[in-house]
Motif scaffolding. Structure first.
Motif, PDB file in Angstrom:
ATOM      1  N   VAL A 149       2.011  -6.233  -7.471  1.00  8.39           N
ATOM      2  CA  VAL A 149       0.899  -5.581  -8.173  1.00  8.39           C
ATOM      3  C   VAL A 149       0.264  -6.527  -9.175  1.00  8.39           C
ATOM      4  O   VAL A 149      -0.932  -6.422  -9.483  1.00  8.39           O
ATOM      5  CB  VAL A 149       1.374  -4.275  -8.849  1.00  8.39           C
ATOM      6  N   GLY A 187      -2.360  -6.865  -6.568  1.00  4.42           N
ATOM      7  CA  GLY A 187      -3.046  -5.728  -7.170  1.00  4.42           C
ATOM      8  C   GLY A 187      -4.222  -6.150  -8.016  1.00  4.42           C
ATOM      9  O   GLY A 187      -5.333  -5.617  -7.884  1.00  4.42           O
ATOM     10  N   ARG A 219      -3.673   1.641 -15.221  1.00  2.76           N
ATOM     11  CA  ARG A 219      -2.678   2.043 -14.234  1.00  2.76           C
ATOM     12  C   ARG A 219      -1.324   1.352 -14.418  1.00  2.76           C
ATOM     13  O   ARG A 219      -0.293   1.913 -14.042  1.00  2.76           O
ATOM     14  CB  ARG A 219      -3.186   1.738 -12.818  1.00  2.76           C
ATOM     15  N   HIS A 220      -1.315   0.151 -14.998  1.00  2.00           N
ATOM     16  CA  HIS A 220      -0.082  -0.638 -14.988  1.00  2.00           C
ATOM     17  C   HIS A 220       0.380  -1.093 -16.367  1.00  2.00           C
ATOM     18  O   HIS A 220       1.387  -1.792 -16.467  1.00  2.00           O
ATOM     19  CB  HIS A 220      -0.262  -1.852 -14.073  1.00  2.00           C
ATOM     20  N   ASP A 224      -5.805   4.587  -5.477  1.00  2.00           N
ATOM     21  CA  ASP A 224      -6.966   3.806  -5.924  1.00  2.00           C
ATOM     22  C   ASP A 224      -7.387   2.769  -4.891  1.00  2.00           C
ATOM     23  O   ASP A 224      -8.574   2.640  -4.570  1.00  2.00           O
ATOM     24  CB  ASP A 224      -6.654   3.096  -7.245  1.00  2.00           C
ATOM     25  N   PHE A 225      -6.423   1.995  -4.404  1.00  2.00           N
ATOM     26  CA  PHE A 225      -6.774   0.926  -3.472  1.00  2.00           C
ATOM     27  C   PHE A 225      -7.353   1.500  -2.185  1.00  2.00           C
ATOM     28  O   PHE A 225      -8.342   0.982  -1.656  1.00  2.00           O
ATOM     29  CB  PHE A 225      -5.550   0.053  -3.176  1.00  2.00           C
ATOM     30  N   ARG A 226      -6.759   2.574  -1.680  1.00  2.00           N
ATOM     31  CA  ARG A 226      -7.266   3.159  -0.437  1.00  2.00           C
ATOM     32  C   ARG A 226      -8.676   3.714  -0.634  1.00  2.00           C
ATOM     33  O   ARG A 226      -9.530   3.584   0.251  1.00  2.00           O
ATOM     34  CB  ARG A 226      -6.301   4.237   0.062  1.00  2.00           C
ATOM     35  N   HIS A 250      -1.655   6.469  -6.792  1.00  2.00           N
ATOM     36  CA  HIS A 250      -2.859   7.240  -7.110  1.00  2.00           C
ATOM     37  C   HIS A 250      -3.930   7.118  -6.033  1.00  2.00           C
ATOM     38  O   HIS A 250      -4.985   7.754  -6.150  1.00  2.00           O
ATOM     39  CB  HIS A 250      -3.432   6.788  -8.457  1.00  2.00           C
ATOM     40  N   TYR A 263      -8.244  -5.230  -7.197  1.00  3.77           N
ATOM     41  CA  TYR A 263      -9.178  -4.570  -8.103  1.00  3.77           C
ATOM     42  C   TYR A 263     -10.460  -5.392  -8.236  1.00  3.77           C
ATOM     43  O   TYR A 263     -11.561  -4.840  -8.293  1.00  3.77           O
ATOM     44  CB  TYR A 263      -8.539  -4.373  -9.479  1.00  3.77           C
ATOM     45  N   LEU A 301       0.823  -1.212   0.000  1.00  2.00           N
ATOM     46  CA  LEU A 301       0.000   0.000   0.000  1.00  2.00           C
ATOM     47  C   LEU A 301       0.858   1.264   0.000  1.00  2.00           C
ATOM     48  O   LEU A 301       0.503   2.266  -0.616  1.00  2.00           O
ATOM     49  CB  LEU A 301      -0.920   0.009   1.219  1.00  2.00           C
ATOM     50  N   GLN A 303       3.055   0.983  -3.760  1.00  3.85           N
ATOM     51  CA  GLN A 303       2.480   0.632  -5.056  1.00  3.85           C
ATOM     52  C   GLN A 303       1.048   1.127  -5.234  1.00  3.85           C
ATOM     53  O   GLN A 303       0.288   0.568  -6.027  1.00  3.85           O
ATOM     54  CB  GLN A 303       2.552  -0.889  -5.263  1.00  3.85           C
ATOM     55  N   ASP A 304       0.688   2.170  -4.521  1.00  8.25           N
ATOM     56  CA  ASP A 304      -0.632   2.771  -4.688  1.00  8.25           C
ATOM     57  C   ASP A 304      -0.492   4.284  -4.825  1.00  8.25           C
ATOM     58  O   ASP A 304      -1.081   5.054  -4.060  1.00  8.25           O
ATOM     59  CB  ASP A 304      -1.518   2.412  -3.482  1.00  8.25           C
TER      60      ASP A 304
END
Length: 603
Positions: free
Chosen positions: A370, A374, A493-494, A277-279, A275, A378, A269, A272-273
């Protein structure tokens, strides 16, 4: 409290020590080394732990335990470590504890000297009530933990024979914990031992009871013991309306079976987050459970929590040792069908993630997570935001998550809107999904379908993945939304695109060079008929992302029918042009990669 431990073990081999409850069951157990040469321990909060050292001496371990009724007890055990073996030897990893109903595994690891090779490994049970074991996978023993009336130690012995005819053995302990039987209508099956990663977190005292307890049951909103939002609120409540949870706030909601899972998750977290997004997506959940025996990963609106398989979070060989090798039970569902589905992540015409054969003790860099964790997040957080989207996170605190969303399910969830506005139409794919993902017996017509038949059913519709046809509860649209969101986010994103393909039934032992593609496509998420579906999903569950980003998705590419799965890794460039990065892999790594590609369709 009873202690069961190895009395003597050679340096380099794995030793075990267990504590068994007497007259009750443990709420928590903590192991501490209090003497002797330093030992490596992946687990310290499990009733049975494994430890290794390369230094002779006497290791003293102390267990401090608390029973569920509040009683406490402690005990010590001494393990004498002798000189390392001079000849070839075998060690079994890893000793651990499970609860009744869990499927678990251990693996024998030969360490060879003087140019010898291991010719065979055989297994026997040497302690505990007889259980049925599966040793069909080389060097691996698997079994289902039986119901026990008291904590019970099961002990198994692996005997290795070398090419010179010499033999060596090693024992491994798997203790099975007693827990009271689950109630009728239990939300979760085979609940494993976990604990709050942040013991001082504001909700640490209720996380297990509300998110991962065998006592949780549900039959209706009025007949259940689900926790109300007032007891365990969404993370959105901590972050504030429209706010983004911090990493610390997310970590305060984490339950783990082993400390390393929390540490690796926090590093993911943090690094590799970028932006957030995950949070942002975690704001729609109540808890995150990460366990060595959680399989398959899932989300349930009954608790508002997500449950993650530890296989997506290990970084070292020792960490991987504690992850069960028992395969996802759904993998056998399509055995009677006459075709194979393949899928893989791809980046720049090269594999989108590394290959890690189970029989090799390799490390995995944190940057790889990720492509494992990751992608999984998602998907599962897509489910969470489907049930509790950003526009509907002001919940009635007197009701559970399910009590807040039940009246919207079936007509008002984002996945419901997706099905209403852009429905999938292939009845054949819906029917096959019941076989492939839910275990319905295939009928004669389904058994007769060729890869070309199924490719026709799928390619003519507007799903991006065949798992989109899998039902979830009473709906056929939940996985559709999650698969659209997963593939879009990995691309956006990746820079990772997904391949999906159909081939004739792939025999055991085949390589990617031998599997001929009948039909396949890369980046199907960019299809014109699919893009409006993606926009709807983004608007509903990820409104911080500009829907116009969908228009920038790479155009999909068809694979070359009649060429191998391996050859079709390079698309959009002349075959064998050297454009793709060349990967030097062992045969075991190639076999592991093909197995992953065959398993990609299970999420």
């Amino acid at each position: 409290m009873q202690v069961v431990a190895d009395a003597t073990v050679p340096a380099g081999k794995t030793a075990s020590v267990s504590v068994l409850g007497c007259g009750g069951y443990f709420a928590e157990v903590t192991w501490t080394q209090v003497g002797g040469p330093a030992a490596d321990m992946i687990a310290t909060r499990n009733p049975t732990i494994a430890l290794e050292t390369t230094t002779p001496g006497v290791i003293r371990m102390r267990a401090d335990a608390r029973y569920v009724d509040g009683r406490t007890d402690s005990a010590t055990a001494d393990i004498t470590v002798t000189e390392a073996p001079a000849a070839s030897y075998v060690t079994v990893r890893a000793d651990h504890a499970v609860r009744a109903g869990a499927n678990t595994s251990v693996r024998a690891w030969p360490v060879m000297r003087n140019g010898e090779t291991a010719t065979s490994v055989t297994w026997s049970q040497v302690a505990g009530p007889d259980v049925t074991v599966d040793t069909s996978t080389a060097n691996v023993l698997m079994f289902k933990a039986p119901t026990v009336a008291v904590d019970t130690a099961f002990r198994f012995r692996a005997t290795m024979t070398s090419s010179s005819g010499a033999q060596d053995s090693d024992d491994v302990t798997v203790s099975v914990e007693y827990v009271p039987p689950a109630p009728a209508g239990a939300v979760l099956e085979n609940v494993a031992r976990v604990y709050p990663y942040r013991s001082a977190g504001a909700y640490a005292g209720v996380l297990k009871a509300c998110a991962y307890s065998p006592a949780l049951y549900y039959s209706s909103e009025s007949q259940n013991n689900l926790c109300p939002i007032s007891k365990l609120p969404l993370l959105q409540a901590e972050a504030g309306p429209g706010g983004v949870p911090t990493v610390a706030q997310v970590m305060s909601r984490v339950l783990v079976s082993h400390d390393y899972l929390g540490a690796n998750f926090e590093e993911f977290l943090t690094t590799q987050d970028p932006h957030g997004d995950f949070r942002r997506l975690f704001a729609g959940t109540t808890a995150i459970v990460i366990g060595s025996h959680v399989r398959p990963s899932m989300y349930t609106a009954a608790t508002g929590a997500i449950y993650l398989d530890a296989n997506n979070l290990w970084l070292t060989p020792g960490q991987r040792d504690i992850v069960t090798e028992v395969p996802d039970y759904r993998l056998a569902f399509d055995d009677e069908l006459n075709f194979s589905s393949l899928g893989r992540p791809v980046k720049n015409n090269a594999p989108g993630r590394g290959s890690y054969p189970l029989a090799e003790r390799n490390a995995r860099p944190v940057g790889e997570l990720v492509h494992w964790l990751g992608r999984l997040l998602y998907h599962e957080l897509g489910h969470a935001s489907d049930f509790v989207p950003p526009a509907h996170r002001s919940l009635d605190p007197s009701k559970s998550v399910w009590g807040n969303v039940a009246m919207r399910v079936g007509s008002q969830l984002p996945s419901d809107l997706l099905a209403q506005q852009y429905p999938l139409r292939s009845l054949q794919m819906y029917s096959l999904a019941q076989v492939m993902f839910w275990g319905d017996p295939p009928n004669l017509t389904q058994k007769s379908y060729t890869a070309a038949d199924v490719a026709g059913f799928f390619s003519g519709d507007r799903a991006n993945d065949e798992y989109a046809y899998s039902r979830s509860g009473n709906s056929n649209s939940r996985e559709d939304l999650a698969m659209l969101f997963e593939e879009f986010m990995m691309s956006y994103r990746h820079g990772v695109q997904y391949d999906i393909a159909y081939a004739d039934k792939v025999p055991d032992g085949a390589t990617a060079d031998q599997v001929m593609v009948v039909w396949g496509q890369r980046g199907r998420i960019g299809e014109a008929a699919i893009r409006p579906r993606v926009r709807l999903v983004l608007q509903q569950i990820a409104p911080w992302i500009d829907p116009a980003a969908v228009d920038a998705l790479p155009a999909p590419l068809l694979m070359r029918a009649g060429e191998s799965w391996a050859a079709n890794l390079q698309l959009g460039v002349p075959p064998n042009s050297g454009f793709a990065a060349r990967m030097i892999e062992t045969q075991a790594q190639k076999a592991a990669r093909l197995k992953d590609d065959l398993d990609q369709v299970r999420h």
